[in-house]
Design a protein around this motif. Structure first.
Motif, PDB file in Angstrom:
ATOM      1  N   ASN A  40       0.808  -1.229   0.000  1.00 53.18           N
ATOM      2  CA  ASN A  40       0.000   0.000   0.000  1.00 53.18           C
ATOM      3  C   ASN A  40       0.841   1.279   0.000  1.00 53.18           C
ATOM      4  N   LEU A  41       2.158   1.174  -0.232  1.00 50.59           N
ATOM      5  CA  LEU A  41       3.014   2.355  -0.056  1.00 50.59           C
ATOM      6  C   LEU A  41       3.607   2.858  -1.373  1.00 50.59           C
ATOM      7  N   ASP A  79      -5.964  -2.222   1.340  1.00 49.82           N
ATOM      8  CA  ASP A  79      -5.464  -3.252   2.252  1.00 49.82           C
ATOM      9  C   ASP A  79      -6.410  -4.439   2.374  1.00 49.82           C
ATOM     10  N   SER A  97       0.193  -4.012   7.524  1.00 47.12           N
ATOM     11  CA  SER A  97       0.558  -3.575   8.868  1.00 47.12           C
ATOM     12  C   SER A  97      -0.076  -4.532   9.861  1.00 47.12           C
ATOM     13  N   ARG A 156       3.898   5.704  15.456  1.00 43.25           N
ATOM     14  CA  ARG A 156       2.859   6.496  14.794  1.00 43.25           C
ATOM     15  C   ARG A 156       2.690   7.853  15.477  1.00 43.25           C
ATOM     16  N   ARG A 177      -8.845   9.707  11.063  1.00 46.92           N
ATOM     17  CA  ARG A 177      -8.820   8.452  10.322  1.00 46.92           C
ATOM     18  C   ARG A 177      -7.856   7.497  11.006  1.00 46.92           C
ATOM     19  N   PRO A 179      -6.414   3.187  10.534  1.00 43.04           N
ATOM     20  CA  PRO A 179      -6.461   2.064   9.591  1.00 43.04           C
ATOM     21  C   PRO A 179      -7.697   1.183   9.866  1.00 43.04           C
ATOM     22  N   GLU A 216      -3.147   9.415  11.650  1.00 43.64           N
ATOM     23  CA  GLU A 216      -1.933   9.111  12.401  1.00 43.64           C
ATOM     24  C   GLU A 216      -1.117   8.083  11.631  1.00 43.64           C
ATOM     25  N   ASN A 217       0.183   8.346  11.520  1.00 37.69           N
ATOM     26  CA  ASN A 217       1.108   7.493  10.776  1.00 37.69           C
ATOM     27  C   ASN A 217       2.538   7.838  11.169  1.00 37.69           C
ATOM     28  N   ILE A 221       6.054   7.846   6.384  1.00 37.06           N
ATOM     29  CA  ILE A 221       4.871   7.740   5.519  1.00 37.06           C
ATOM     30  C   ILE A 221       4.266   9.121   5.278  1.00 37.06           C
ATOM     31  N   PHE A 244       5.228  -3.960   9.490  1.00 39.15           N
ATOM     32  CA  PHE A 244       4.594  -4.702   8.401  1.00 39.15           C
ATOM     33  C   PHE A 244       5.049  -6.156   8.456  1.00 39.15           C
TER      34      PHE A 244
HETATM   35  O1  X2X Z   1      -2.749   2.697   6.627  1.00 35.46           O
HETATM   36  C1  X2X Z   1      -1.821   3.160   7.287  1.00 35.46           C
HETATM   37  O2  X2X Z   1      -1.958   4.108   8.030  1.00 35.46           O
HETATM   38  C2  X2X Z   1      -0.472   2.488   7.201  1.00 35.46           C
HETATM   39  C3  X2X Z   1       0.143   2.784   5.875  1.00 35.46           C
HETATM   40  O3  X2X Z   1       0.346   2.903   8.228  1.00 35.46           O
HETATM   41  C4  X2X Z   1      -0.746   1.053   7.352  1.00 35.46           C
HETATM   42  O4  X2X Z   1      -0.560   0.273   6.479  1.00 35.46           O
HETATM   43  C5  X2X Z   1      -1.365   0.676   8.636  1.00 35.46           C
END
Ligand code: X2X
Length: 338
Positions: A40-41, A79, A97, A156, A177, A179, A216-217, A221, A244
């Motif tokens: 997903n990145l 995801d 994740s 995070r 938001r 995940p 939050e991340n 990211i 991950f």
């Molecule tokens: O979706 C998110 O925030 C990320 C990229 O950190 C995850 O894959 C959980």
């Protein structure tokens, strides 16, 4: 057959593999095993850079018998979609994740318990040790093979658009938001926020259109996904450590000959260790880069957050859900939790 002639033939037979080094050309023959890996990145994240290295190494060491094609950046869906695909075999590899894979294997979210880890020594001791083994065994029960070395996402941090987060009371009513993850929802509800689960593929646009005000991340990211374009503030909260898991459809993985399984496992585990180092290096400069990109930072004390989680019964609830055995493994690595 003369030695010279045999050497010449050997040299010829390695030519297709040699052509693969550096990914400059395709092998002359189609690979025996063409495997797909989705994530997903963005391509610029260390996870994708090291995964590409692993794929190149696998092609080389297998003499072109195994080819791993990488589909980054939610190209194959979000995801939840990729998790379904790796289960039904449409996808061979995925790196969810811990938070996300927990929709399927609830125990996998245990590393994301709020404020559990103080630092990376504790993280890798737990995830490379008994706690990680316990989680991987649970993943095996739902048909997922999990490579031993977890890859790093990071600690995070909370970003917001309208106002900075100075302490836990600023979390009141925040439309944030998280995940697709029961633990994320539970934790931000315990902090009196108003959390919404969205796949990462939807994060940028939902911030841009203000469906949510915050997310939050980990900082890497926030940087590579350019979330600074749609968020103004960042609170260094370190509220969750997240990684991950590199997972494979077990049926498809076990169908590979043993020597190829070894090649793939070694390449992925070694790349994971290097990726951890990349995140460490990235962390040294990323805050300054985000500041240059206009983000304003705050450093709220974790105490007010922890107290709120404790008082709302968050720790008690999740200890019950994860069970005493797993909780003891976590506390063995980090000390007594609340
Ligand atoms: O979706 C998110 O925030 C990320 C990229 O950190 C995850 O894959 C959980």
């Amino acid at each position: 057959m003369s030695l010279t002639r045999r050497r010449a033939l050997q040299a010829l037979s390695v030519l297709p593999a040699a052509g693969l080094i550096g990914g400059l050309s395709r092998p002359a023959r189609a690979a025996e095993f063409s495997l797909k890996y989705g994530n997903n990145l963005p391509l610029t994240h260390p996870l994708n850079i090291r995964a590409q290295e692993a794929a190149d190494r696998v092609a080389k060491e297998s003499n072109g018998r195994v080819e791993i094609a990488i589909f980054p950046n939610n190209q194959l869906g979000g995801d939840t979609d990729m998790l379904a695909q790796v289960r039904n075999g449409a996808l061979n590899f995925f790196t969810p994740s811990a938070l996300v894979v927990a929709t399927l294997v609830p125990i996998a979210a245990i590393n994301a318990v709020g404020f559990a880890f103080a630092d990376y020594d504790q993280v890798w001791k737990a995830m490379d040790g008994g706690l990680g083994a316990h989680i991987r065994a649970a993943m095996a029960k739902v048909g997922l093979h999990t490579f031993e070395k977890m890859w790093d996402n990071g600690f995070r941090q909370i970003t917001s658009g309208a106002k900075p987060i100075e302490s836990a009371k600023d979390m009141d009513g925040l439309k944030i938001r998280v995940p697709v993850s029961p633990l994320g929802i539970s934790m931000f509800k315990a902090l009196s926020s108003s959390p919404t689960s969205l796949q990462f593929s939807e994060v940028y646009s939902s911030l841009q259109t203000r469906i949510v005000d915050a997310q939050e991340n980990p900082l890497p990211i926030i940087q590579v996904a350019k979330l600074y374009e749609v968020q103004k503030y960042c609170a260094i909260s370190n509220h969750i450590w997240d990684g991950f898991w590199f997972i494979a459809n077990a049926r498809a993985f076990n169908a590979l000959p043993a020597d190829l399984r070894t090649i793939v496992s070694n390449a992925i585990n070694d790349a994971g260790l290097k990726q951890r180092e990349d995140i460490k290096t990235f962390n040294a400069t990323v805050q300054a880069d985000l500041q240059r990109n206009g983000m304003k930072f705050t450093t709220p004390s974790p105490d007010s957050f922890r107290a709120k989680l404790r008082d709302s019964g968050f720790y008690g609830e999740w200890k019950g859900r994860f069970g005493d055995e797993a909780w003891a493994l976590l506390e063995g690595a980090v000390g007594k939790l609340a």
